[in-house]
Design a protein around this motif. Structure first.
Motif, short mmCIF file in Angstrom:
data_model
loop_
_atom_site.label_atom_id
_atom_site.label_comp_id
_atom_site.label_asym_id
_atom_site.label_seq_id
_atom_site.Cartn_x
_atom_site.Cartn_y
_atom_site.Cartn_z
N THR A 120 0.90 -1.25 0.00
CA THR A 120 0.05 -0.04 0.02
C THR A 120 0.81 1.02 0.05
OG1 THR A 120 -1.84 -1.02 1.12
CG2 THR A 120 -1.91 1.25 1.10
N LEU A 121 1.96 1.32 0.79
CA LEU A 121 2.65 2.37 0.86
C LEU A 121 3.80 2.43 -0.25
CD1 LEU A 121 3.57 2.59 4.83
CD2 LEU A 121 1.83 4.04 3.53
N ARG A 122 4.27 1.41 -0.81
CA ARG A 122 5.22 1.50 -1.92
C ARG A 122 4.73 0.32 -2.64
NH1 ARG A 122 10.60 2.48 -2.70
NH2 ARG A 122 10.73 3.42 -0.63
N PRO A 123 3.97 0.70 -4.00
CA PRO A 123 3.46 -0.08 -4.88
C PRO A 123 4.57 -0.38 -5.80
CG PRO A 123 1.77 1.74 -4.60
CD PRO A 123 3.02 2.07 -3.88
N PRO A 124 4.38 -1.38 -6.73
CA PRO A 124 5.52 -1.65 -7.69
C PRO A 124 5.93 -0.52 -8.49
CG PRO A 124 3.80 -3.54 -7.58
CD PRO A 124 3.37 -2.37 -6.87
N PHE B 12 -0.05 7.61 -6.69
CA PHE B 12 0.62 6.73 -7.35
C PHE B 12 0.30 6.21 -8.68
CE2 PHE B 12 3.87 3.30 -7.82
CZ PHE B 12 4.97 3.58 -7.23
N ASP B 13 0.98 6.27 -9.61
CA ASP B 13 0.70 5.82 -10.95
C ASP B 13 0.93 4.17 -11.08
OD1 ASP B 13 0.22 5.37 -13.61
OD2 ASP B 13 2.03 6.22 -14.36
N GLN B 14 -0.35 3.51 -10.44
CA GLN B 14 -0.41 2.24 -10.34
C GLN B 14 -0.17 1.44 -11.74
OE1 GLN B 14 -0.66 0.43 -7.51
NE2 GLN B 14 -1.36 1.65 -6.38
N GLY B 15 0.62 0.62 -11.85
CA GLY B 15 0.86 -0.34 -12.97
C GLY B 15 1.61 0.85 -14.19
N GLY B 16 1.74 2.04 -13.89
CA GLY B 16 2.23 2.67 -14.70
C GLY B 16 1.25 3.11 -16.25
N SER B 17 0.00 3.18 -15.73
CA SER B 17 -0.92 3.32 -16.66
C SER B 17 -0.99 4.82 -17.30
CB SER B 17 -2.38 2.92 -16.23
OG SER B 17 -2.72 3.89 -15.10
N LEU B 18 -0.78 5.80 -16.49
CA LEU B 18 -0.66 7.09 -16.92
C LEU B 18 0.71 7.49 -17.75
CD1 LEU B 18 -2.07 9.21 -13.87
CD2 LEU B 18 -3.27 8.81 -16.16
N SER B 19 1.62 7.05 -17.16
CA SER B 19 2.84 7.07 -17.94
C SER B 19 2.96 6.35 -19.01
CB SER B 19 4.11 6.65 -16.93
OG SER B 19 4.24 7.17 -15.71
N ARG B 20 2.39 5.29 -19.29
CA ARG B 20 2.16 4.62 -20.72
C ARG B 20 1.41 5.30 -21.56
NH1 ARG B 20 0.90 0.31 -18.79
NH2 ARG B 20 2.61 -0.64 -18.55
N VAL C 179 0.70 15.65 -7.51
CA VAL C 179 2.08 15.05 -7.38
C VAL C 179 1.91 13.43 -7.57
CG1 VAL C 179 4.16 14.41 -6.25
CG2 VAL C 179 3.17 16.81 -5.79
N ILE C 180 2.21 12.90 -8.88
CA ILE C 180 2.03 11.55 -9.14
C ILE C 180 3.59 10.72 -9.06
CG2 ILE C 180 1.40 9.74 -10.59
CD1 ILE C 180 -0.50 12.16 -11.93
N LEU C 181 3.66 9.81 -8.09
CA LEU C 181 4.82 9.20 -7.99
C LEU C 181 5.02 7.86 -9.05
CD1 LEU C 181 4.97 8.66 -3.92
CD2 LEU C 181 5.68 10.64 -5.63
N THR C 182 5.86 7.84 -9.34
CA THR C 182 6.19 6.54 -10.34
C THR C 182 7.11 5.36 -9.51
OG1 THR C 182 8.40 7.49 -11.17
CG2 THR C 182 6.31 7.88 -12.37
#
Length: 210
Positions: free
Chosen positions: A70-74, A173-181, A153-156
């Motif tokens: 929860t605090l540190r997603p992949p 947090f950008d879960q799974g990198g969906s926004l970055s992708r 602020v969106i963490l990667t």
């Protein structure tokens, strides 16, 4: 005739053996077939594990994993920093794949139409993408002055709780990198703003090392 009498006698001699067969009884110990039920086995195993503290340890390990995830997603592991700044543009225009109508049957989009969501609704905020485990990027973020009243602020990568404290703001947090992708990010830290009907993505230059 003699042969018939001999055969008859042979059969008669065999009959006493069949008639006088005895029950020899039971030899050795005999026990009823018993199989422990699966439920009894499970209950016994759980009781044993409870006694040795294994269950308590498993519960604590599970709790720790949930908190950690929860605090540190992949992390979004394909992003990197660069010593040079980069500017790219994102056009959100898409092609409609079917005909769409409202609840009154009025058609508002037809198959093949090209629609840009930014032409109908503004982003209205500034987006910041960064790796919170990198002190350089934390310092960069603390020096930013958002161009809009609202920003995210969106963490990667990094610990959400620690980043919240270091930046003194709510973080996502950008879960799974969906926004970055979707935005086609390659470098971080990056700031995303709207200009016209496109999104402007600027990644900041970072000195080598951390």
């Amino acid at each position: 005739m003699k042969r018939i009498r001999q055969s008859t006698l042979a059969v008669l001699f065999c009959l006493p053996c069949l008639v006088t067969a005895k029950d020899l009884g039971v030899w050795g110990d005999v026990y009823p077939v018993q199989e422990q039920s699966m439920l009894d086995f499970i209950q016994g195993r759980l009781k044993q594990m409870e006694g040795t503290g294994e269950i308590a340890q498993m519960q604590q390990d599970f709790k720790d994993r949930v908190i950690e995830n929860t605090l540190r997603p992949p992390p979004v592991d394909w992003l990197s920093t660069d010593t040079e700044a980069h500017t790219v543009w994102y056009d959100p225009t898409f092609t409609v794949q079917g005909d769409y109508a409202d609840h009154n049957g009025v058609m508002f989009a037809r198959q093949g139409d090209k629609i840009n969501p930014l032409s109908h609704m503004a982003l209205g905020q500034t987006l910041y993408f960064l790796d919170a485990d990198d002190p350089r990027q934390i310092a960069w973020m603390n020096a930013q002055q958002p161009a809009t009243l609202r920003y995210k602020v969106i963490l990667t990568n990094g610990n959400i709780k620690e980043a919240t404290e270091a930046l003194n703001t709510r973080v996502f947090f950008d879960q799974g990198g969906s926004l970055s992708r979707q935005l086609g990010l390659q470098y971080i830290p990056a700031v995303v703003t709207q200009e016209g009907d496109k999104l402007k993505i600027v990644s900041a230059a970072m000195q080598e090392g951390r």
